[in-house]
Design a protein around this motif. Structure first.
Motif, PDB file in Angstrom:
ATOM      1  N   ILE A   1      36.849  35.923  35.615  1.00 19.75           N
ATOM      2  CA  ILE A   1      36.348  37.230  36.020  1.00 19.75           C
ATOM      3  C   ILE A   1      35.400  36.974  37.184  1.00 19.75           C
ATOM      4  O   ILE A   1      34.620  36.014  37.153  1.00 19.75           O
ATOM      5  CB  ILE A   1      35.570  37.907  34.868  1.00 19.75           C
ATOM      6  CG1 ILE A   1      36.404  37.975  33.587  1.00 19.75           C
ATOM      7  CG2 ILE A   1      35.051  39.276  35.292  1.00 19.75           C
ATOM      8  CD1 ILE A   1      37.650  38.792  33.676  1.00 19.75           C
ATOM      9  N   ALA A   2      35.441  37.801  38.214  1.00 20.98           N
ATOM     10  CA  ALA A   2      34.573  37.591  39.372  1.00 20.98           C
ATOM     11  C   ALA A   2      34.029  38.911  39.889  1.00 20.98           C
ATOM     12  O   ALA A   2      34.667  39.960  39.765  1.00 20.98           O
ATOM     13  CB  ALA A   2      35.342  36.876  40.490  1.00 20.98           C
ATOM     14  N   VAL A   3      32.837  38.824  40.463  1.00 20.35           N
ATOM     15  CA  VAL A   3      32.200  39.951  41.125  1.00 20.35           C
ATOM     16  C   VAL A   3      31.779  39.475  42.506  1.00 20.35           C
ATOM     17  O   VAL A   3      31.146  38.422  42.635  1.00 20.35           O
ATOM     18  CB  VAL A   3      30.964  40.452  40.337  1.00 20.35           C
ATOM     19  CG1 VAL A   3      30.257  41.569  41.085  1.00 20.35           C
ATOM     20  CG2 VAL A   3      31.371  40.900  38.946  1.00 20.35           C
ATOM     21  N   ARG A   4      32.137  40.221  43.532  1.00 22.28           N
ATOM     22  CA  ARG A   4      31.785  39.843  44.902  1.00 22.28           C
ATOM     23  C   ARG A   4      30.369  40.296  45.198  1.00 22.28           C
ATOM     24  O   ARG A   4      29.998  41.430  44.953  1.00 22.28           O
ATOM     25  CB  ARG A   4      32.748  40.485  45.893  1.00 22.28           C
ATOM     26  CG  ARG A   4      32.507  40.056  47.329  1.00 22.28           C
ATOM     27  CD  ARG A   4      33.531  40.706  48.251  1.00 22.28           C
ATOM     28  NE  ARG A   4      33.390  40.219  49.606  1.00 22.28           N
ATOM     29  CZ  ARG A   4      32.569  40.754  50.504  1.00 22.28           C
ATOM     30  NH1 ARG A   4      31.815  41.792  50.192  1.00 22.28           N
ATOM     31  NH2 ARG A   4      32.495  40.250  51.719  1.00 22.28           N
TER      32      ARG A   4
ATOM     33  N   TYR B   1      31.501  34.847  45.181  1.00 21.01           N
ATOM     34  CA  TYR B   1      32.107  35.509  44.041  1.00 21.01           C
ATOM     35  C   TYR B   1      31.481  34.881  42.809  1.00 21.01           C
ATOM     36  O   TYR B   1      31.682  33.703  42.537  1.00 21.01           O
ATOM     37  CB  TYR B   1      33.630  35.333  44.057  1.00 21.01           C
ATOM     38  CG  TYR B   1      34.256  36.077  45.205  1.00 21.01           C
ATOM     39  CD1 TYR B   1      34.732  37.367  45.029  1.00 21.01           C
ATOM     40  CD2 TYR B   1      34.336  35.506  46.473  1.00 21.01           C
ATOM     41  CE1 TYR B   1      35.283  38.073  46.095  1.00 21.01           C
ATOM     42  CE2 TYR B   1      34.885  36.203  47.539  1.00 21.01           C
ATOM     43  CZ  TYR B   1      35.343  37.480  47.342  1.00 21.01           C
ATOM     44  OH  TYR B   1      35.885  38.175  48.392  1.00 21.01           O
ATOM     45  N   TRP B   2      30.661  35.652  42.122  1.00 20.62           N
ATOM     46  CA  TRP B   2      29.996  35.167  40.917  1.00 20.62           C
ATOM     47  C   TRP B   2      30.965  35.283  39.744  1.00 20.62           C
ATOM     48  O   TRP B   2      31.607  36.314  39.575  1.00 20.62           O
ATOM     49  CB  TRP B   2      28.759  36.009  40.613  1.00 20.62           C
ATOM     50  CG  TRP B   2      27.645  35.819  41.563  1.00 20.62           C
ATOM     51  CD1 TRP B   2      27.251  36.668  42.555  1.00 20.62           C
ATOM     52  CD2 TRP B   2      26.756  34.706  41.618  1.00 20.62           C
ATOM     53  NE1 TRP B   2      26.172  36.150  43.212  1.00 20.62           N
ATOM     54  CE2 TRP B   2      25.846  34.948  42.658  1.00 20.62           C
ATOM     55  CE3 TRP B   2      26.635  33.519  40.884  1.00 20.62           C
ATOM     56  CZ2 TRP B   2      24.834  34.059  42.994  1.00 20.62           C
ATOM     57  CZ3 TRP B   2      25.628  32.642  41.212  1.00 20.62           C
ATOM     58  CH2 TRP B   2      24.739  32.908  42.249  1.00 20.62           C
TER      59      TRP B   2
ATOM     60  N   LYS C   1      42.393  24.526  46.165  1.00 24.36           N
ATOM     61  CA  LYS C   1      41.772  25.288  47.260  1.00 24.36           C
ATOM     62  C   LYS C   1      41.539  26.746  46.875  1.00 24.36           C
ATOM     63  O   LYS C   1      40.794  27.454  47.544  1.00 24.36           O
ATOM     64  CB  LYS C   1      42.656  25.242  48.518  1.00 24.36           C
ATOM     65  CG  LYS C   1      42.954  23.842  49.012  1.00 24.36           C
ATOM     66  CD  LYS C   1      41.703  23.171  49.516  1.00 24.36           C
ATOM     67  CE  LYS C   1      42.049  21.772  50.037  1.00 24.36           C
ATOM     68  NZ  LYS C   1      41.025  20.814  49.799  1.00 24.36           N
ATOM     69  N   SER C   2      42.204  27.196  45.805  1.00 23.53           N
ATOM     70  CA  SER C   2      42.127  28.596  45.388  1.00 23.53           C
ATOM     71  C   SER C   2      41.926  28.692  43.881  1.00 23.53           C
ATOM     72  O   SER C   2      42.248  27.752  43.143  1.00 23.53           O
ATOM     73  CB  SER C   2      43.431  29.337  45.720  1.00 23.53           C
ATOM     74  OG  SER C   2      43.725  29.221  47.076  1.00 23.53           O
ATOM     75  N   ILE C   3      41.428  29.835  43.451  1.00 24.06           N
ATOM     76  CA  ILE C   3      41.312  30.141  42.028  1.00 24.06           C
ATOM     77  C   ILE C   3      41.774  31.583  41.839  1.00 24.06           C
ATOM     78  O   ILE C   3      41.550  32.424  42.715  1.00 24.06           O
ATOM     79  CB  ILE C   3      39.877  29.915  41.499  1.00 24.06           C
ATOM     80  CG1 ILE C   3      39.818  30.046  39.971  1.00 24.06           C
ATOM     81  CG2 ILE C   3      38.890  30.845  42.189  1.00 24.06           C
ATOM     82  CD1 ILE C   3      38.515  29.564  39.359  1.00 24.06           C
ATOM     83  N   ILE C   4      42.436  31.842  40.731  1.00 28.77           N
ATOM     84  CA  ILE C   4      42.885  33.198  40.417  1.00 28.77           C
ATOM     85  C   ILE C   4      41.785  33.879  39.609  1.00 28.77           C
ATOM     86  O   ILE C   4      41.259  33.305  38.667  1.00 28.77           O
ATOM     87  CB  ILE C   4      44.209  33.183  39.618  1.00 28.77           C
ATOM     88  CG1 ILE C   4      45.298  32.425  40.386  1.00 28.77           C
ATOM     89  CG2 ILE C   4      44.656  34.606  39.295  1.00 28.77           C
ATOM     90  CD1 ILE C   4      45.636  33.004  41.742  1.00 28.77           C
ATOM     91  N   ALA C   5      41.462  35.106  40.033  1.00 30.56           N
ATOM     92  CA  ALA C   5      40.366  35.847  39.393  1.00 30.56           C
ATOM     93  C   ALA C   5      40.698  37.316  39.269  1.00 30.56           C
ATOM     94  O   ALA C   5      41.408  37.879  40.098  1.00 30.56           O
ATOM     95  CB  ALA C   5      39.087  35.677  40.223  1.00 30.56           C
ATOM     96  N   LEU C   6      40.158  37.917  38.222  1.00 25.88           N
ATOM     97  CA  LEU C   6      40.140  39.368  38.113  1.00 25.88           C
ATOM     98  C   LEU C   6      38.838  39.796  38.757  1.00 25.88           C
ATOM     99  O   LEU C   6      37.757  39.514  38.246  1.00 25.88           O
ATOM    100  CB  LEU C   6      40.162  39.820  36.645  1.00 25.88           C
ATOM    101  CG  LEU C   6      41.479  39.676  35.924  1.00 25.88           C
ATOM    102  CD1 LEU C   6      41.315  40.004  34.445  1.00 25.88           C
ATOM    103  CD2 LEU C   6      42.541  40.557  36.552  1.00 25.88           C
TER     104      LEU C   6
END
Length: 134
Positions: A91-94, A108-109, A126-131
């Motif tokens: 889960i992420a919040v910009r 992105y916390w 190089k990438s992570i999948i996030a909601l």
């Protein structure tokens, strides 16, 4: 008062078009080097969520997360290396915050997923999948 879930059916959860405020976030994600992979309304409250691929170097754990367990990270890296899959988005919040040198740094916390983030970093992703939550 008891929370009442929306009455959204599966086809109503899908979004054909992003609301204007969420479009601004989607554009910011793209400007950060990320990509919006999908958007939908979650079934409990009907809030819009974005499934995104984020640049891993812009993702950081929130300060209140527990310390990383080396044993847990080792198990995750072994499982990810063996399966060649990452199946559990974080889960992420910009948030934009001022860096010490005065430049704004976009972060992105993530309030969960510190072990998954660390495992992916150790594997060189190089990438992570996030909601991403607006």
């Amino acid at each position: 008062m008891k929370l009442r879930p929306t009455e959204l059916g599966p086809r109503e959860i899908a979004l054909a078009e992003l609301p204007a405020d969420t479009r601004v976030l989607a554009d910011a994600i793209a400007a950060d080097g990320g990509a919006v992979l999908a958007s939908y309304r979650e079934p409990l409250g009907g809030h819009v969520l974005l499934l995104c691929a984020l640049p891993i170097d812009l993702v950081a754990p929130t300060p209140f997360q527990r310390d990383v367990s080396d044993a847990h990270v080792r198990r995750l890296t072994q499982a990810m290396d063996k399966t060649k899959r990452f199946l559990d988005p974080v889960i992420a919040v910009r948030e934009e915050r001022a860096a010490a040198d005065g430049d704004a740094r976009k972060l992105y916390w993530i309030p969960n997923g510190y072990h998954r983030l660390t495992a992916l970093q150790e594997l060189g992703a190089k990438s992570i999948i996030a909601l991403v939550v607006p």
